[in-house]
Design a protein around this motif. Structure first.
Motif, PDB file in Angstrom:
ATOM      1  N   ARG A 173       0.824  -1.216   0.000  1.00 25.71           N
ATOM      2  CA  ARG A 173       0.000   0.000   0.000  1.00 25.71           C
ATOM      3  C   ARG A 173       0.857   1.264   0.000  1.00 25.71           C
ATOM      4  O   ARG A 173       0.415   2.321   0.447  1.00 25.71           O
ATOM      5  CB  ARG A 173      -0.960   0.032   1.190  1.00 25.71           C
ATOM      6  CG  ARG A 173      -1.750  -1.242   1.438  1.00 25.71           C
ATOM      7  CD  ARG A 173      -2.455  -1.738   0.204  1.00 25.71           C
ATOM      8  NE  ARG A 173      -3.400  -2.827   0.488  1.00 25.71           N
ATOM      9  CZ  ARG A 173      -3.960  -3.573  -0.445  1.00 25.71           C
ATOM     10  NH1 ARG A 173      -3.651  -3.376  -1.714  1.00 25.71           N
ATOM     11  NH2 ARG A 173      -4.812  -4.525  -0.126  1.00 25.71           N
ATOM     12  N   SER A 174       2.072   1.164  -0.518  1.00 23.35           N
ATOM     13  CA  SER A 174       2.955   2.337  -0.572  1.00 23.35           C
ATOM     14  C   SER A 174       3.031   2.934  -1.971  1.00 23.35           C
ATOM     15  O   SER A 174       3.781   3.893  -2.199  1.00 23.35           O
ATOM     16  CB  SER A 174       4.360   1.987  -0.080  1.00 23.35           C
ATOM     17  OG  SER A 174       4.946   0.984  -0.887  1.00 23.35           O
ATOM     18  N   PHE A 175       2.268   2.386  -2.930  1.00 20.13           N
ATOM     19  CA  PHE A 175       2.242   2.951  -4.280  1.00 20.13           C
ATOM     20  C   PHE A 175       1.234   4.101  -4.359  1.00 20.13           C
ATOM     21  O   PHE A 175       1.547   5.185  -4.856  1.00 20.13           O
ATOM     22  CB  PHE A 175       1.881   1.872  -5.303  1.00 20.13           C
ATOM     23  CG  PHE A 175       1.820   2.380  -6.720  1.00 20.13           C
ATOM     24  CD1 PHE A 175       2.967   2.488  -7.481  1.00 20.13           C
ATOM     25  CD2 PHE A 175       0.601   2.758  -7.284  1.00 20.13           C
ATOM     26  CE1 PHE A 175       2.918   2.981  -8.787  1.00 20.13           C
ATOM     27  CE2 PHE A 175       0.545   3.244  -8.588  1.00 20.13           C
ATOM     28  CZ  PHE A 175       1.703   3.359  -9.338  1.00 20.13           C
ATOM     29  N   ALA A 176       0.035   3.865  -3.882  1.00 17.27           N
ATOM     30  CA  ALA A 176      -1.026   4.865  -3.955  1.00 17.27           C
ATOM     31  C   ALA A 176      -1.774   4.917  -2.629  1.00 17.27           C
ATOM     32  O   ALA A 176      -1.676   3.996  -1.802  1.00 17.27           O
ATOM     33  CB  ALA A 176      -1.997   4.535  -5.092  1.00 17.27           C
ATOM     34  N   ASN A 177      -2.535   5.978  -2.426  1.00 17.20           N
ATOM     35  CA  ASN A 177      -3.297   6.120  -1.177  1.00 17.20           C
ATOM     36  C   ASN A 177      -4.565   5.272  -1.177  1.00 17.20           C
ATOM     37  O   ASN A 177      -5.000   4.811  -0.131  1.00 17.20           O
ATOM     38  CB  ASN A 177      -3.665   7.586  -0.943  1.00 17.20           C
ATOM     39  CG  ASN A 177      -2.464   8.436  -0.571  1.00 17.20           C
ATOM     40  OD1 ASN A 177      -1.597   7.996   0.182  1.00 17.20           O
ATOM     41  ND2 ASN A 177      -2.381   9.639  -1.126  1.00 17.20           N
ATOM     42  N   SER A 231      10.144  -0.336   7.880  1.00 14.24           N
ATOM     43  CA  SER A 231       8.755   0.055   7.642  1.00 14.24           C
ATOM     44  C   SER A 231       8.389  -0.230   6.197  1.00 14.24           C
ATOM     45  O   SER A 231       9.015   0.294   5.273  1.00 14.24           O
ATOM     46  CB  SER A 231       8.538   1.540   7.939  1.00 14.24           C
ATOM     47  OG  SER A 231       7.230   1.932   7.563  1.00 14.24           O
ATOM     48  N   THR A 232       7.341  -1.010   6.006  1.00 15.32           N
ATOM     49  CA  THR A 232       6.866  -1.300   4.650  1.00 15.32           C
ATOM     50  C   THR A 232       6.147  -0.101   4.040  1.00 15.32           C
ATOM     51  O   THR A 232       5.805  -0.121   2.856  1.00 15.32           O
ATOM     52  CB  THR A 232       5.916  -2.504   4.649  1.00 15.32           C
ATOM     53  OG1 THR A 232       4.798  -2.225   5.514  1.00 15.32           O
ATOM     54  CG2 THR A 232       6.627  -3.759   5.132  1.00 15.32           C
ATOM     55  N   ALA A 233       5.919   0.938   4.819  1.00 18.22           N
ATOM     56  CA  ALA A 233       5.234   2.127   4.308  1.00 18.22           C
ATOM     57  C   ALA A 233       6.151   3.031   3.492  1.00 18.22           C
ATOM     58  O   ALA A 233       5.687   4.005   2.892  1.00 18.22           O
ATOM     59  CB  ALA A 233       4.632   2.926   5.468  1.00 18.22           C
TER      60      ALA A 233
END
Length: 348
Positions: free
Chosen positions: A91-95, A289-291
């Motif tokens: 979930r770090s590509f788009a919001n 952090s995967t974020a």
């Protein structure tokens, strides 16, 4: 090389008495590391699509003696597709979640990789990195388990931890990512959807490719680039958490900060590989952090190196590195981290 593995002089780990928590490391990272950029994300995807397109064009026009170069180029570019999908999975590509899911499925489709099953299994790896009997990425088998195997399975396992490591990703893909019975409830439905997407894609795409280009076209345009992709997948994931000095730890002794900070390897690859694969091997920040989006990994790593450099494990990609790993890092050993097949069989 001797028959046994010498115990490393220094295990790269966070001292237990420090009680260091992952949140302590996170607090030292600049806030910019976590900021998503729509422009950077879509520019990365666009460049990657152009690289893959260029790769397929080169396959179409290259003379036979340049095809290996074209296969390496195209397969490495396809690995970039996986890394874009990797950001989507975290979930770090788009919001918006639906954007991540849609882009993730599209990026994984040419690789015939079910997006949701990979996403769920990979997130489990992050929660249990280098935890014995839990981590699902390159966990070394325990010696008694290996001893109890039949000869065919022993032979396969020795090859996958040895010189045929580059095929291990194919086995992992086939054995784990199409089995939705591993999941329950909503997750099972999501995995079924992802499996259906890639199976329908393959059922349509493969016959069309064979009908238009023949069996050789299928091998030339899909199979061999796909195997190059799996070479990088196997290599990246093996190196990410494997070294003679990095332990797998029983749950009762496992420390999250140690596993993510010291049990994750930063490996420098040729610059063109880093570019094609969006710095996925600047891997320590991703485990903190995967974020953190892929385009912010180097910024985050500079901060981590400045504040926690003494705990980091840095490598340079080379044949000697792969030889060290594939010659030594075979079976779990509670005292020396790993035991080699050579040492194990010599003691019997």
């Amino acid at each position: 090389m001797t028959a046994s593995i010498a115990k490393p002089d220094k295990l790269l780990s966070v001292p237990a008495e420090s009680n260091l928590k992952l949140k302590d490391i996170l607090k030292t990272l600049p806030r910019e590391c976590f900021q998503k950029s729509r422009r950077k994300a879509w520019l990365t995807l666009t460049i990657n699509v152009l690289l893959v397109g260029l790769g397929y064009l080169s396959l179409a026009i290259a003379p036979w003696f340049l095809l290996p170069v074209a296969w390496i180029f195209t397969g490495t570019a396809l690995t970039g597709f996986f890394v874009v999908g990797h950001d989507c999975g975290h979930r770090s590509f788009a919001n918006r979640r639906w954007v991540n899911d849609l882009v993730g499925h599209i990026m994984f489709l040419p690789l015939i990789y079910p997006f949701h099953s990979w996403r769920l299994l990979h997130n489990y790896h992050h929660k249990h990195t280098n935890k014995l009997n839990e981590d699902n990425a390159w966990q070394p088998w325990q010696q008694d388990v290996y001893a109890g195997l039949g000869s065919p399975l022993k032979w396969i396992y020795r090859r996958m931890r040895g010189r045929l490591w580059w095929l291990a990703s194919v086995i992992h893909w086939a054995a784990m990512h199409f089995d939705w019975t591993r999941f329950e409830g909503k997750q099972r439905s999501q995995v079924k959807l992802s499996v259906l997407v890639v199976l329908v894609g393959a059922a349509i795409g493969f016959p069309v490719l064979i009908a238009t280009t023949g069996i050789w076209g299928f091998i030339k345009f899909w199979l061999l680039p796909w195997l190059v992709y799996h070479f990088w997948m196997s290599t990246f994931t093996l190196v990410h958490h494997t070294a003679p000095e990095i332990p797998f730890t029983a749950a009762e002794e496992w420390n999250e900060a140690q596993a993510q900070l010291s049990g994750t390897v930063h490996c420098d690859y040729p610059r063109w590989v880093e570019f094609f694969c969006h710095d996925i091997n600047v891997h320590v920040p991703h485990h903190i952090s995967t974020a953190i989006p892929s385009y912010n990994l180097r910024l985050a790593y500079r901060s981590i190196k400045e504040n926690w450099g003494e705990y980091l494990n840095e490598k340079q990609f080379s044949w000697s590195l792969m030889k060290e790993i594939t010659d030594q890092c075979h079976l779990y050993d509670p005292d020396e981290c790993y035991r080699s097949f050579k040492d194990f069989h010599a003691s019997k």
